[in-house]
Design a protein around this motif. Sequence first.
Motif, PDB file in Angstrom:
ATOM      1  N   VAL A 136      45.978  25.684  -7.586  1.00 21.47           N
ATOM      2  CA  VAL A 136      44.718  26.131  -6.978  1.00 21.47           C
ATOM      3  C   VAL A 136      45.002  26.581  -5.614  1.00 21.47           C
ATOM      4  CG1 VAL A 136      42.608  25.258  -6.276  1.00 21.47           C
ATOM      5  CG2 VAL A 136      43.349  24.454  -8.439  1.00 21.47           C
ATOM      6  N   VAL A 137      45.597  25.964  -4.909  1.00 20.85           N
ATOM      7  CA  VAL A 137      45.919  26.313  -3.429  1.00 20.85           C
ATOM      8  C   VAL A 137      46.795  27.736  -3.538  1.00 20.85           C
ATOM      9  CG1 VAL A 137      47.058  25.635  -1.220  1.00 20.85           C
ATOM     10  CG2 VAL A 137      45.842  23.770  -2.744  1.00 20.85           C
ATOM     11  N   ALA A 138      47.870  27.631  -4.371  1.00 15.07           N
ATOM     12  CA  ALA A 138      48.457  28.981  -4.556  1.00 15.07           C
ATOM     13  C   ALA A 138      47.500  30.128  -4.900  1.00 15.07           C
ATOM     14  CB  ALA A 138      49.573  28.830  -5.506  1.00 15.07           C
ATOM     15  N   LEU A 139      46.500  30.238  -5.380  1.00 13.91           N
ATOM     16  CA  LEU A 139      45.469  31.067  -5.552  1.00 13.91           C
ATOM     17  C   LEU A 139      45.090  31.748  -4.259  1.00 13.91           C
ATOM     18  CD1 LEU A 139      43.277  29.501  -8.406  1.00 13.91           C
ATOM     19  CD2 LEU A 139      45.091  31.334  -8.683  1.00 13.91           C
ATOM     20  N   GLY A 140      45.154  30.919  -3.098  1.00 14.67           N
ATOM     21  CA  GLY A 140      44.618  31.743  -1.863  1.00 14.67           C
ATOM     22  C   GLY A 140      45.718  32.537  -1.349  1.00 14.67           C
ATOM     23  N   ARG A 141      46.800  32.691  -2.060  1.00 14.03           N
ATOM     24  CA  ARG A 141      47.707  33.671  -1.488  1.00 14.03           C
ATOM     25  C   ARG A 141      47.748  34.981  -2.396  1.00 14.03           C
ATOM     26  NH1 ARG A 141      49.274  33.302   2.935  1.00 14.03           N
ATOM     27  NH2 ARG A 141      51.181  34.383   2.478  1.00 14.03           N
ATOM     28  N   TYR A 142      46.909  35.098  -3.487  1.00 14.20           N
ATOM     29  CA  TYR A 142      46.685  36.251  -4.193  1.00 14.20           C
ATOM     30  C   TYR A 142      46.533  37.552  -3.334  1.00 14.20           C
ATOM     31  CZ  TYR A 142      45.024  39.637  -7.677  1.00 14.20           C
ATOM     32  OH  TYR A 142      44.955  40.581  -8.567  1.00 14.20           O
ATOM     33  N   PRO A 143      45.780  37.677  -2.267  1.00 17.82           N
ATOM     34  CA  PRO A 143      45.777  38.951  -1.372  1.00 17.82           C
ATOM     35  C   PRO A 143      47.031  39.232  -0.828  1.00 17.82           C
ATOM     36  CG  PRO A 143      43.918  37.400  -0.924  1.00 17.82           C
ATOM     37  CD  PRO A 143      44.786  36.634  -1.737  1.00 17.82           C
ATOM     38  N   HIS A 144      48.263  38.701  -0.892  1.00 17.32           N
ATOM     39  CA  HIS A 144      49.550  38.850  -0.246  1.00 17.32           C
ATOM     40  C   HIS A 144      50.486  39.086  -1.367  1.00 17.32           C
ATOM     41  CE1 HIS A 144      48.119  37.166   3.671  1.00 17.32           C
ATOM     42  NE2 HIS A 144      47.368  36.166   2.880  1.00 17.32           N
ATOM     43  N   ARG A 145      50.045  39.234  -2.587  1.00 18.23           N
ATOM     44  CA  ARG A 145      50.906  39.592  -3.656  1.00 18.23           C
ATOM     45  C   ARG A 145      51.788  40.844  -3.608  1.00 18.23           C
ATOM     46  NH1 ARG A 145      46.109  41.183  -4.570  1.00 18.23           N
ATOM     47  NH2 ARG A 145      45.838  43.141  -6.057  1.00 18.23           N
ATOM     48  N   ALA A 153      55.737  29.375  -1.195  1.00 21.20           N
ATOM     49  CA  ALA A 153      55.618  27.875  -1.479  1.00 21.20           C
ATOM     50  C   ALA A 153      55.803  26.951  -0.257  1.00 21.20           C
ATOM     51  CB  ALA A 153      57.093  27.347  -2.196  1.00 21.20           C
ATOM     52  N   GLY A 154      56.329  27.473   0.805  1.00 17.74           N
ATOM     53  CA  GLY A 154      56.256  26.703   2.018  1.00 17.74           C
ATOM     54  C   GLY A 154      54.757  26.599   2.551  1.00 17.74           C
ATOM     55  N   ILE A 155      54.191  27.899   2.348  1.00 17.24           N
ATOM     56  CA  ILE A 155      52.738  28.046   3.017  1.00 17.24           C
ATOM     57  C   ILE A 155      51.690  27.204   2.377  1.00 17.24           C
ATOM     58  CG2 ILE A 155      51.033  29.503   3.029  1.00 17.24           C
ATOM     59  CD1 ILE A 155      52.912  31.857   4.125  1.00 17.24           C
ATOM     60  N   VAL A 156      51.950  26.963   0.869  1.00 16.30           N
ATOM     61  CA  VAL A 156      51.126  26.307  -0.146  1.00 16.30           C
ATOM     62  C   VAL A 156      51.185  24.824   0.469  1.00 16.30           C
ATOM     63  CG1 VAL A 156      50.697  25.713  -2.325  1.00 16.30           C
ATOM     64  CG2 VAL A 156      50.949  27.992  -1.973  1.00 16.30           C
ATOM     65  N   ALA A 191      45.351  28.358   3.072  1.00 12.32           N
ATOM     66  CA  ALA A 191      46.359  29.032   2.672  1.00 12.32           C
ATOM     67  C   ALA A 191      46.508  31.001   2.772  1.00 12.32           C
ATOM     68  CB  ALA A 191      47.110  28.680   1.553  1.00 12.32           C
ATOM     69  N   GLN A 192      45.349  31.305   2.402  1.00  9.15           N
ATOM     70  CA  GLN A 192      44.972  32.462   2.293  1.00  9.15           C
ATOM     71  C   GLN A 192      45.108  33.273   3.566  1.00  9.15           C
ATOM     72  OE1 GLN A 192      41.171  33.416   0.611  1.00  9.15           O
ATOM     73  NE2 GLN A 192      41.024  35.726   1.632  1.00  9.15           N
ATOM     74  N   ILE A 193      44.874  32.686   4.814  1.00 10.25           N
ATOM     75  CA  ILE A 193      44.996  33.344   6.170  1.00 10.25           C
ATOM     76  C   ILE A 193      45.918  32.721   6.789  1.00 10.25           C
ATOM     77  CG2 ILE A 193      42.805  34.449   6.240  1.00 10.25           C
ATOM     78  CD1 ILE A 193      41.818  32.400   7.710  1.00 10.25           C
ATOM     79  N   TRP A 194      47.056  31.855   6.104  1.00  8.71           N
ATOM     80  CA  TRP A 194      47.828  31.150   7.019  1.00  8.71           C
ATOM     81  C   TRP A 194      48.657  31.982   7.895  1.00  8.71           C
ATOM     82  CZ3 TRP A 194      47.986  25.957   7.023  1.00  8.71           C
ATOM     83  CH2 TRP A 194      48.847  25.056   7.215  1.00  8.71           C
ATOM     84  N   ASP A 195      49.115  32.987   7.683  1.00  5.73           N
ATOM     85  CA  ASP A 195      50.003  33.546   8.420  1.00  5.73           C
ATOM     86  C   ASP A 195      49.421  35.034   8.958  1.00  5.73           C
ATOM     87  OD1 ASP A 195      50.107  34.622   6.216  1.00  5.73           O
ATOM     88  OD2 ASP A 195      52.207  34.792   5.816  1.00  5.73           O
ATOM     89  N   THR A 196      49.488  35.515  10.161  1.00 15.02           N
ATOM     90  CA  THR A 196      48.975  36.658  10.772  1.00 15.02           C
ATOM     91  C   THR A 196      49.607  37.800  10.168  1.00 15.02           C
ATOM     92  OG1 THR A 196      49.210  35.496  12.817  1.00 15.02           O
ATOM     93  CG2 THR A 196      48.720  37.953  13.112  1.00 15.02           C
TER      94      THR A 196
END
Length: 305
Positions: A136-145, A153-156, A191-196
């Motif tokens: 579920v948390v990894a879903l937040g990374r979808y915009p960065h695919r 994985a480290g961000i999640v 997680a979605q906006i974890w990095d700039t």
Amino acid sequence: MNARLLDADWRSACEGLPAGERPLWLDDDAQDTPAGRGGTAGLWASGVGVHAGTSVLLEGVHLRLAAGEVGAILGPNGAGKSTLLSVLAGLRAPDMGAVWINGQLVNPAQAHRMARQRAVLPQETAVAFDFRVHEVVALGRYPHRRQPSRDEAGIVAAAMQTTGVAMLAERTVASLSGGERARVQLARVMAQIWDTDADGAPRWLLLDEPTAALDLHHQHETLRTVQRWAREQGVGVVAVLHDLNLALRYADRVWVLDGGVMQASGHPARVLTPALVRQVWRVRAATVRAPDGMAQLLISGSDTP
């Protein structure tokens, strides 16, 4: 002026002030727009209005928030808080006025383009399938695919650690309590906006009642986490809250809505006076000091028989 003086007590606060000067607890956001101030790193709303048939959900709402600050939208049930958040997030187009994020006009038709800079946590966050927590948390990374980080994985993992759900990583969402699920969803949007992004634009986290399902300890932990994130990472945070004392403790600015109209805005300790609380929420209140010196409100009961 976007804050209205609704009774004699409030009007008396203006008496004796030099011409043009206003009480400290009344901030005027009406003139604040990217064009008017020349800023591009903030969140701005100007004259926002939303109608539903003949009903007015929001009318003439102005607000501003700088990157790195925490803002709280407050008001009684039906005041228009969630509607305002959805407009700020670009999920709903206003019938009047406009919103800017980082100097860009917010357009719901282009909302997907903001997904790397802006994350939204709605009230309802049901998961259709019984995913594991880390999924579920990894879903937040979808915009960065298309341009993933070197350490997805480290961000999640870091997002789960930050919200206190790392030990639940292999649990299924269905096996969690309501409060645990709420913290998992917070980890997802963080997680979605974890990095700039490469352009270095400020990031924005918009939360609709993030403490509703949480116990007292986790209410404070959640808001302390997002406050610290705002300070350390320069993330702008907007949260719809019902607890005025949480707003007093963790917000830099508050906006008080009633009937879709902005009643007051500014620093929490200046805005959330007993007079305003009585006028908007119809309850009696007194300002007290917590042991750490923080101003808090003691609610003594309804103002109506």
